[in-house]
Design an enzyme around this catalytic site. Sequence first.
Site, mmCIF file in Angstrom:
data_model
loop_
_atom_site.group_PDB
_atom_site.id
_atom_site.type_symbol
_atom_site.label_atom_id
_atom_site.label_comp_id
_atom_site.label_asym_id
_atom_site.label_seq_id
_atom_site.Cartn_x
_atom_site.Cartn_y
_atom_site.Cartn_z
ATOM 1 N N ASP A 33 36.454 45.367 44.173
ATOM 2 C CA ASP A 33 37.335 45.933 44.862
ATOM 3 C C ASP A 33 37.404 44.529 46.100
ATOM 4 O O ASP A 33 36.716 43.661 46.027
ATOM 5 C CB ASP A 33 36.715 47.246 45.633
ATOM 6 C CG ASP A 33 37.891 47.943 46.233
ATOM 7 O OD1 ASP A 33 39.076 47.645 46.511
ATOM 8 O OD2 ASP A 33 37.481 49.131 46.512
ATOM 9 N N SER A 34 38.459 44.877 46.915
ATOM 10 C CA SER A 34 39.003 44.044 47.752
ATOM 11 C C SER A 34 37.822 43.376 48.421
ATOM 12 O O SER A 34 36.990 43.939 49.193
ATOM 13 C CB SER A 34 40.011 44.331 48.671
ATOM 14 O OG SER A 34 40.355 43.428 49.774
#
Length: 536
Positions: free
Chosen positions: A298-299
């Site tokens: 994820d980011s």
Amino acid sequence: MPLAGCGGGTKGGKGEPGATAKGGSAGTAGSPSPAVPKGAWIPGFVAKMSPAEKVGQLFVPTFSSRADAISLVKRYHVGGLIYFPRNMRTPEQTAAQSNAIQKSSKVPLLLGVDEEQGIVSRTPFITRFPGNMALGATRDPAAARAAAKVTGAELRAIGINQDYAPVADVNLDPANPVIGVRSFGSDPGQVSQLLRGAIAGYQDAGVAATAKHFPGHGDTGTDSHTGLPVIQHSRRTWERLDAPPFKAAIAAGVDSIMSAHIVVPKLDRSGDPSTLSRTVLTGLLRGSLGYQGVIITDSLEMAGARRKYGDAATPVRAINAGADQLLMPPNLPRAHQAVLAAVRSGTIPQKRLDEAVGRVLRLKEARGLFRGTRADPARAAASVGTAAHKATARMVAERAVTLVRNDGGLLPFKGRKVYVSGPKSARLAAELGRAGVRTTTSLTAADAAVLTTLDAGSVTAARVRALGAKPVVVAALGSPYDLDGAGAAKAALATYSSGAVSVTALAEVLAGRVKPTGRLPVNAGGERAGHGLNYG
């Protein structure tokens, strides 16, 4: 680094790097030999890449402009980029930009976007769908596939070839601040079926699908964008509730799986977020579940990833944990330098690096990127928002509307004058008028009242009381959990979305022009998942 069919210019017909018609030398362009297994060229291709080129393949940064994207490609050899609304003004501009960026790269790029539809939608001009929980209310994998195929087709028309969707999380906490209606629902079996439909739809359109967020983000009251959630599921609970959709995604051939920035102490005692946990990514996802595709973080801008180790050490730890793509490093030069230094020092073993690069290249091959990536700017606008695509969105929205309660047969409205209040009330009143229902701006003059809610939670009950003795219909336009506070209302419905197509569908159901067929994907309004009424 010799390439065939690379970048933005090709339209297909060329073979993969290293494949030749008659067994020529590696790196020569030509038609692949039928005797050469798919992907057989990749190890030799990876062996010819420099360390910096290999490291670059793992990064998927943001970019501010076409020129910035091209600079990142040329300087850091990035393997992909992620689009945000600021990068997409029109379909034509986006398609032309995608082509230019692809043309600047020696290796085809994974151009991705976080386009879940519903409340997480990054592409400003595509056909709007209600989102996953609305699809969950249809209980129809074919509807999920159709919706994903439309979204995928429109993304591919503008040069985007990877979508960070669908969400595989099973939403178990009504107060979940980060998943909620992004989930298909609370039943692992239903989520699994709809997930498989969505994966097939994206892949039908030639777009790489991403199941997220492993090992499961559905039972937390903390947002991993701003904190580090801790989920106390035991291994047995995880296997029963969280794991089934990911198993289904793997069986469906999902292109990539996104890790979650969450701590699950009973799966890994280290206290590290799953994104940085070798126990979770390599042990659980690769070992126990047997997944061999791309793992993407994820980011890395999110607090859940950055808080413990910082921006330089985090990407190194993610790779050693088992991640193959590093999404949105907050400081790309620093992260690239840190990973490259770790490779040169042996902190990241060469074998681990080559495995990750190989997986990224196999994903690109599987989605046909080595056969061509070019989008057609002249046709992009005509491919987006077509009548057929909008009809699919209407179908999903109408089939999602769920009638949870209808005391005394209050609905559909026939001959009643209706007062409408709450979010999107003006639009709903206009749509009711078009559907033949008389509306009024005076509560006193009304025979019944419609109260719309949008993630109002416990405030819903007070808003119902404020409408006095009039028969009240509560329509939850976002979280269906709002209906838990609608006990005093005569009727209650859920649309799971406040988008225009869902408001129109709600009006059609209230007017009786469309019968409600949706079923609750979660427990809400005092009813169990699977409940839903129809008009007699």
